[in-house]
Design an enzyme around this catalytic site. Structure first.
Site, PDB file in Angstrom:
ATOM      1  N   TRP A   1      91.730 -80.046 -28.198  1.00  0.00           N
ATOM      2  CA  TRP A   1      91.402 -78.711 -27.694  1.00  0.00           C
ATOM      3  C   TRP A   1      92.356 -77.654 -28.206  1.00  0.00           C
ATOM      4  CZ3 TRP A   1      86.681 -78.716 -26.589  1.00  0.00           C
ATOM      5  CH2 TRP A   1      86.083 -79.829 -26.015  1.00  0.00           C
TER       6      TRP A   1
ATOM      7  N   ASP B   1      95.770 -73.189 -21.862  1.00  0.00           N
ATOM      8  CA  ASP B   1      94.461 -73.731 -21.493  1.00  0.00           C
ATOM      9  C   ASP B   1      94.739 -74.781 -20.412  1.00  0.00           C
ATOM     10  OD1 ASP B   1      92.126 -75.183 -21.241  1.00  0.00           O
ATOM     11  OD2 ASP B   1      91.899 -75.616 -23.382  1.00  0.00           O
TER      12      ASP B   1
ATOM     13  N   LYS C   1      85.516 -78.983 -14.150  1.00  0.00           N
ATOM     14  CA  LYS C   1      86.250 -80.223 -13.878  1.00  0.00           C
ATOM     15  C   LYS C   1      86.657 -80.281 -12.402  1.00  0.00           C
ATOM     16  CE  LYS C   1      87.264 -79.740 -18.617  1.00  0.00           C
ATOM     17  NZ  LYS C   1      86.494 -80.811 -19.135  1.00  0.00           N
TER      18      LYS C   1
HETATM   19  N1  PMP Z   1      89.757 -77.112 -23.213  1.00  0.00           N
HETATM   20  C1  PMP Z   1      89.842 -78.290 -22.580  1.00  0.00           C
HETATM   21  C2  PMP Z   1      91.186 -78.809 -22.174  1.00  0.00           C
HETATM   22  C3  PMP Z   1      88.680 -79.025 -22.311  1.00  0.00           C
HETATM   23  O1  PMP Z   1      88.767 -80.207 -21.688  1.00  0.00           O
HETATM   24  C4  PMP Z   1      87.433 -78.514 -22.708  1.00  0.00           C
HETATM   25  C5  PMP Z   1      86.133 -79.216 -22.420  1.00  0.00           C
HETATM   26  N2  PMP Z   1      86.136 -80.420 -21.893  1.00  0.00           N
HETATM   27  C6  PMP Z   1      87.405 -77.282 -23.374  1.00  0.00           C
HETATM   28  C7  PMP Z   1      88.582 -76.605 -23.596  1.00  0.00           C
HETATM   29  C8  PMP Z   1      86.103 -76.685 -23.801  1.00  0.00           C
HETATM   30  O2  PMP Z   1      85.433 -76.275 -22.666  1.00  0.00           O
HETATM   31  P1  PMP Z   1      83.960 -75.667 -22.634  1.00  0.00           P
HETATM   32  O3  PMP Z   1      83.018 -76.800 -22.825  1.00  0.00           O
HETATM   33  O4  PMP Z   1      83.878 -75.055 -21.262  1.00  0.00           O
HETATM   34  O5  PMP Z   1      83.861 -74.655 -23.705  1.00  0.00           O
END
Ligand code: PMP
Length: 372
Positions: free
Chosen positions: A101, A181, A205
């Site tokens: 991520w 994040d 989550k």
């Molecule tokens: N950052 C993290 C730490 C994630 O776990 C995720 C998705 N699991 C994301 C970003 C991306 O999130 P989204 O699907 O809401 O765009």
């Protein structure tokens, strides 16, 4: 049908009390004669809902009016672009790469400015966090003397959902803003707003249904126009959204309503310190089992283990798949690892009870005694 033991990484389990309360209000919310999905976002009934959600979240995380709280759409992924578009005032930022991520966020940021790499654990397959050059002469994880203090921000992902690692302590970054994040540890425990200037999370989550992204940002950081106002869409401008109180356009009304209920549920549980204790106690049961097991092992470095996402494997992909099928027969679902890494992952967010974790462990035990 009985509810399953749901270890989904997100969208993830929600507290049954929240779902029941939504169900009870589905056809007629607070005597309005309609559901929250059917009402105008400009109505006073909806104003009360979003105001209450924001106020409850502020109480939970201890955010006063120096912080803006935004309820946005586009997932955490849209923030990968929104952050550099808004915050790259001087055009330079640095990223800590600890997994999928943060790497995705760094790649996106390169479109808008000079996005450097401060530290990376990619060479170790992201099984651990990168070593950060803390200033040994300063207390408490300071990067003041090793981090360029003219950068617009330092970026990290506090909890890496795919690899199951987590920064248990955030670095002190001096006059450089720390952007985090926190998607997969949001509300798992307290949020360190002493260190963080901007935190954001997709809520699917721990905090609600997919479709809402919460941004918590220091108002002095976002007060003026976006850094790249020439190209930043109005929707993505933090200062514009702050002025419009997350209502520049139609927000995700239903999603924010459910988030508000989850925030109240967390308060009823005793708040974020209590959540944190319960979550560590829960995942520790699993980590202890993995450390003892001769068939299964955890894949993240023990010192960097996540509070939410427990990643593990057996001795072969064949047995991994056999175990996933075996677990499904025991009502245990969504334990397949992320497609990038395979294996298994048990995401133990707030709404996953300890009894589910114990059910998973006894299932692993049974499988192990059959296949050893
Ligand atoms: N950052 C993290 C730490 C994630 O776990 C995720 C998705 N699991 C994301 C970003 C991306 O999130 P989204 O699907 O809401 O765009």
């Amino acid at each position: 049908m009985e509810r399953v033991h749901n270890f989904s990484a997100g969208p993830a389990a929600l507290p049954p009390e929240v779902l029941q309360s939504c169900a009870a209000e589905m056809l007629n919310y607070a005597n309005t004669g309609m559901s929250v999905m059917e009402m105008s976002h400009r109505s006073s009934a909806y104003r009360d809902i979003i105001d209450d959600a924001e106020a409850t979240l502020r109480r939970l995380i201890g955010a006063d009016e120096h912080f803006s709280i935004l309820f946005l759409q586009g997932g955490a992924t849209l923030q990968f672009a929104a952050i550099p578009l808004n915050l790259m005032y001087k055009g330079r930022a640095s990223y800590i790469l600890s997994g999928n991520w943060s790497k995705a966020a760094w790649q996106e940021a390169q479109k808008y400015g000079d996005a450097q790499v401060f530290a990376s654990s990619e060479a170790s397959g992201f099984s651990c966090l990168p070593q950060l050059p803390y200033d040994e002469s300063m207390p408490d994880h300071s990067l003041c003397s090793t981090l360029d203090q003219t950068l617009d921000y330092l970026y990290l992902c506090q909890n890496e959902t795919v690899f199951g690692t987590m920064f248990h302590t955030l670095p002190y970054t001096g006059s450089t803003s720390l952007v985090a994040d926190v998607s997969s540890c949001f509300l798992s425990g307290p949020l360190d707003l002493e260190r963080i200037s901007l935190a954001y999370a997709g809520v699917q989550k721990n905090a609600g249904p997919a479709g809402v992204t919460i941004v918590i940002a220091r108002r002095d950081l976002i007060a003026n126009a976006a850094a790249r106002n020439d190209i930043c869409p109005r929707y993505m401008s933090y200062s514009v959204q702050d002025k419009h109180e997350s209502m520049l356009n139609t927000p995700n009304c239903w999603g924010i309503y459910v988030c508000g209920k989850v925030f109240h549920w967390i308060e009823d549980q005793g708040g974020l310190e209590v959540m944190e204790q319960k979550n560590w106690a829960k995942v520790q049961l699993l980590y202890d089992y993995l450390d003892e097991s001769s068939l299964f092992h955890g894949t993240a470095a023990p010192s960097d283990r996540s509070i939410s996402n427990v990643c593990f494997r057996s001795t072969s992909p064949y047995l991994d798949n056999a175990f996933i099928d075996f677990a499904a027969k025991h009502n245990i679902v969504n334990i397949k690892g992320h497609r990038l890494v395979g294996g298994m992952r048990a995401s133990c967010y707030n709404a996953v009870p300890e009894s589910s974790v114990k059910a998973l462990i006894s299932c692993m035990h049974e499988f192990e005694s059959q296949y050893r």
